[in-house]
Design an enzyme around this catalytic site. Structure first.
Site, PDB file in Angstrom:
ATOM      1  CB  ALA A  65     -22.673   8.157 -48.697  1.00  0.00           C
ATOM      2  N   GLY A 109     -23.496  10.862 -44.348  1.00  0.00           N
ATOM      3  CA  GLY A 109     -23.493   9.491 -43.860  1.00  0.00           C
ATOM      4  C   GLY A 109     -22.574   9.279 -42.677  1.00  0.00           C
ATOM      5  CD  GLU A 112     -27.591  10.024 -42.806  1.00  0.00           C
ATOM      6  OE1 GLU A 112     -28.775  10.262 -43.070  1.00  0.00           O
ATOM      7  OE2 GLU A 112     -26.753   9.689 -43.672  1.00  0.00           O
ATOM      8  CD  GLU A 132     -27.001  14.094 -46.127  1.00  0.00           C
ATOM      9  OE1 GLU A 132     -26.606  13.052 -45.568  1.00  0.00           O
ATOM     10  OE2 GLU A 132     -27.237  15.157 -45.498  1.00  0.00           O
TER      11      GLU A 132
END
Length: 258
Positions: A65, A109, A112, A132
């Site tokens: 992200a 992300g 994911e 993360e």
């Protein structure tokens, strides 16, 4: 429509979305994810499209992200905006098959997003991870949940606690990816696979996808019942009649996707 952060193409019955923020290793910004959702919705509505591919570039599928975008958010910002949830789950609503084609980094992300797709084809350069914890946070788009279902508790826990990356060979061995393909043949083989899927009956593809996804969400007995009812319902389709007639007549079926 024109997009700023993705490139959208159609190849016969295959829809292709390329994440396109190379200067940021395809970091998944809010704007990019909104555009991805719009592209997927358009492919979902297009009757000519029967499979979808999401990819990045040789260096990165997506390195996570967009940290610059999220670093100053407060708890109430994240909570009231329903951060990630509100525009990250478009892949999950696609009824058509979606392939993640991963080269280079698929981290945070990016990993994911790849796991939200129906299966992952990986270049031999691919690297997966949920780093993360190195930022003082945890995965927020399904990393702790989907990774555990795919890899088992021990390996998922290790990856999420240490932030280490997993190379393509280990990812295939562990069940995260379907297949590893040599990088010089990667997109050619990805598109070959997507076209093979797209050559099938769309109702059958959608039923298969529903049944496999149900297996992750329910008991074996309930999953078997769901599968059986979908199997029965396939006999109401025109494509079932055509497929079985073509088999008996030793010819190639001509699907009308009804």
């Amino acid at each position: 429509m024109p997009y700023k952060n993705i490139i959208v193409e159609t190849h016969d019955s295959v829809g292709l979305v390329q994440l396109n923020r190379p200067e940021a290793l395809n970091a998944l910004s809010t704007e990019l994810m909104m555009e991805l959702g719009e592209a997927l919705a358009a492919f979902e509505k297009d009757i000519a499209i029967r499979s979808i591919v999401i990819t990045g570039n040789e260096k990165a599928f997506a390195a996570g992200a967009d940290i610059k975008e999220m670093k100053d958010k407060t708890y109430m910002d994240a909570y009231t905006q329903d951060f990630i949830t509100s525009n990250w789950e478009a892949v999950m609503t696609c009824r058509k098959p979606v392939i993640a084609a991963v080269s280079g980094y698929a981290l945070g992300g990016g990993c994911e997003l790849a796991m939200m797709c129906d299966f992952i084809l990986a270049s031999d350069t691919a690297q997966f991870g949920q780093p993360e914890v190195n930022l003082g946070i945890l995965p927020g788009a399904g990393g702790t949940q989907r990774l555990t279902r795919l890899l088992g508790k021990s390996k998922a826990m290790e990856m999420c606690l240490t932030g280490r990356t997993m190379k393509a060979e280990e990812a295939e061995r562990s069940g995260l990816v379907s297949r590893v393909i040599e990088s010089d043949q990667f997109m050619e083989e990805v598109m070959k696979t997507a076209r093979k899927i797209a050559s099938k009956s769309l109702p059958a593809l959608m039923m298969v996808k529903e049944c496999v996804n149900r297996a992750l969400e329910t008991s074996l007995s309930e999953g078997l019942l769901f599968e059986r009812r979908q199997f029965h319902s396939s006999f109401a389709t025109q494509d079932q009649k055509e497929g079985m007639a073509a088999f008996a007549e030793k010819r190639k079926p001509e699907w009308n996707h009804k």
